[in-house]
Design an enzyme around this catalytic site. Structure first.
Site, PDB file in Angstrom:
ATOM      1  N   LYS A   1       0.787  -1.312  -0.131  1.00 26.41           N
ATOM      2  CA  LYS A   1       0.156  -0.178   0.045  1.00 26.41           C
ATOM      3  C   LYS A   1       0.864   1.393  -0.112  1.00 26.41           C
ATOM      4  CE  LYS A   1      -1.850  -1.054   3.995  1.00 26.41           C
ATOM      5  NZ  LYS A   1      -1.477  -2.482   4.093  1.00 26.41           N
TER       6      LYS A   1
ATOM      7  N   ARG B   1      -9.906   0.613   8.892  1.00 28.25           N
ATOM      8  CA  ARG B   1      -9.374  -0.844   9.178  1.00 28.25           C
ATOM      9  C   ARG B   1     -10.278  -1.591   9.973  1.00 28.25           C
ATOM     10  NH1 ARG B   1      -3.174  -1.926   9.335  1.00 28.25           N
ATOM     11  NH2 ARG B   1      -3.107   0.151   8.333  1.00 28.25           N
TER      12      ARG B   1
ATOM     13  N   ARG C   1      11.584  -5.797   4.985  1.00 25.69           N
ATOM     14  CA  ARG C   1      11.234  -4.386   4.675  1.00 25.69           C
ATOM     15  C   ARG C   1      12.538  -3.656   5.782  1.00 25.69           C
ATOM     16  NH1 ARG C   1       5.794  -1.933   5.362  1.00 25.69           N
ATOM     17  NH2 ARG C   1       5.650  -3.291   7.205  1.00 25.69           N
TER      18      ARG C   1
ATOM     19  N   ARG D   1      11.108  -2.186  11.440  1.00 19.89           N
ATOM     20  CA  ARG D   1       9.894  -1.946  12.252  1.00 19.89           C
ATOM     21  C   ARG D   1       9.549  -3.046  13.204  1.00 19.89           C
ATOM     22  NH1 ARG D   1       5.008   0.110   8.332  1.00 19.89           N
ATOM     23  NH2 ARG D   1       3.875  -1.410   9.740  1.00 19.89           N
TER      24      ARG D   1
ATOM     25  N   ARG E   1      -0.848  -9.450  13.285  1.00 17.99           N
ATOM     26  CA  ARG E   1      -1.335  -8.456  12.348  1.00 17.99           C
ATOM     27  C   ARG E   1      -2.361  -9.269  11.223  1.00 17.99           C
ATOM     28  NH1 ARG E   1       3.889  -5.352  10.819  1.00 17.99           N
ATOM     29  NH2 ARG E   1       2.629  -4.289   9.202  1.00 17.99           N
TER      30      ARG E   1
END
Ligand code: AP5
Ligand code: MG
Length: 216
Positions: A13, A88, A127, A160, A171
């Site tokens: 996203k 969300r 990431r 992160r 998640r």
């Protein structure tokens, strides 16, 4: 254009949003990014939010709706925007509807980036994010020119906390339970555009652009 970009964690996203906001001149409203920046500034709101975020849980609807409301109204009625990561939950989707109604406005399209679970895990674990400007990299798919350093601003790259495996699993579970139902919510209104996110960055962007041409 008033655009919503959704999809599971790590779907891409943010990566697609940063190109879309530039090319379509949209205000980027990413709730995840807003919470991280607030925490970096040492604010109470951000610090509180990170307690939920680091474990992979959602921040409360109440807090999240409030920061989006403030941001939307601060931008004004006619501002074009891209919402990344909000709503969300179905309750957030209803709150957004009410905000837009108050502004005499409505969404033009909802882009849903579809990616399988095994690909998501690989993307999240690899990431790296800039501490300074938030720019996102991937150790394999989008490495920075110098390892550990942001190409954009020279800032330090970090992983992160919520990209560690336990948080990622949480998640994904929360996504299935709380966020996926929104897909039907927007599908029922004829707004949903499904995009195959399991392609190169450019191919995903090309498909989104193609779909948006029919909307604008
Ligand atoms: P947020 O920051 O929004 O996290 P997320 O939804 O989990 O999504 P990500 O940012 O992890 O992934 P992305 O889809 O943006 O993927 P990216 O482009 O980075 O939210 C964080 C947290 O904040 C939430 O868990 C929650 O706690 C809280 N929060 C936020 N909004 C909330 C709300 N509305 N209500 C309640 N709580 C909220 O890409 C991922 C990686 O893959 C990158 O390394 C990238 O380089 C790579 N990649 C991307 N696309 C490709 C591709 N096509 N090919 C190869 N690699 C790719
Ligand atoms: Mg993101």
């Amino acid at each position: 254009m008033k655009l919503l970009v959704m999809g599971p964690p790590g779907a891409g996203k943010g990566s697609q949003a940063r190109r879309l906001v530039k090319d379509y001149q949209l205000t980027n409203i990413s709730t995840g990014e807003m919470f991280r920046q607030s925490a970096n500034r040492g604010e109470e709101l951000g610090k509180k939010a990170m307690e939920f975020i680091n474990d992979g849980n959602l921040v409360s609807d109440e807090i999240t709706n409030e920061i989006v409301r403030r941001r939307l109204f601060e931008e004004g009625d006619n501002q074009d925007f891209l919402l990344d990561g909000y709503p969300r939950t179905v309750s957030q989707a209803k709150a957004l509807d009410n905000m837009l109604k108050e502004m005499n406005s409505r969404l033009d399209a909802v882009v849903n980036i579809v990616v399988d679970k095994d690909i998501i895990l690989e993307r999240m674990v690899g990431r790296r994010v800039c501490k300074n400007c938030g720019y996102t990299y991937h150790v394999r798919y989008q490495p920075p020119k110098t390892q550990g350093t942001c190409d954009q601003c020279g800032g330090e790259l970090y992983q992160r906390e919520d990209d560690k495996l336990d948080s990622v699993r949480n998640r994904l579970r929360i996504y299935e339970e709380k966020t996926k139902p929104i897909i039907d919510y927007y599908k029922g209104r004829g707004m949903l555009i499904n995009i195959n996110g399991m392609q190169s960055f450019d191919a995903v962007y090309r498909d989104i652009n193609k779909a948006l041409r029919d909307v604008t």
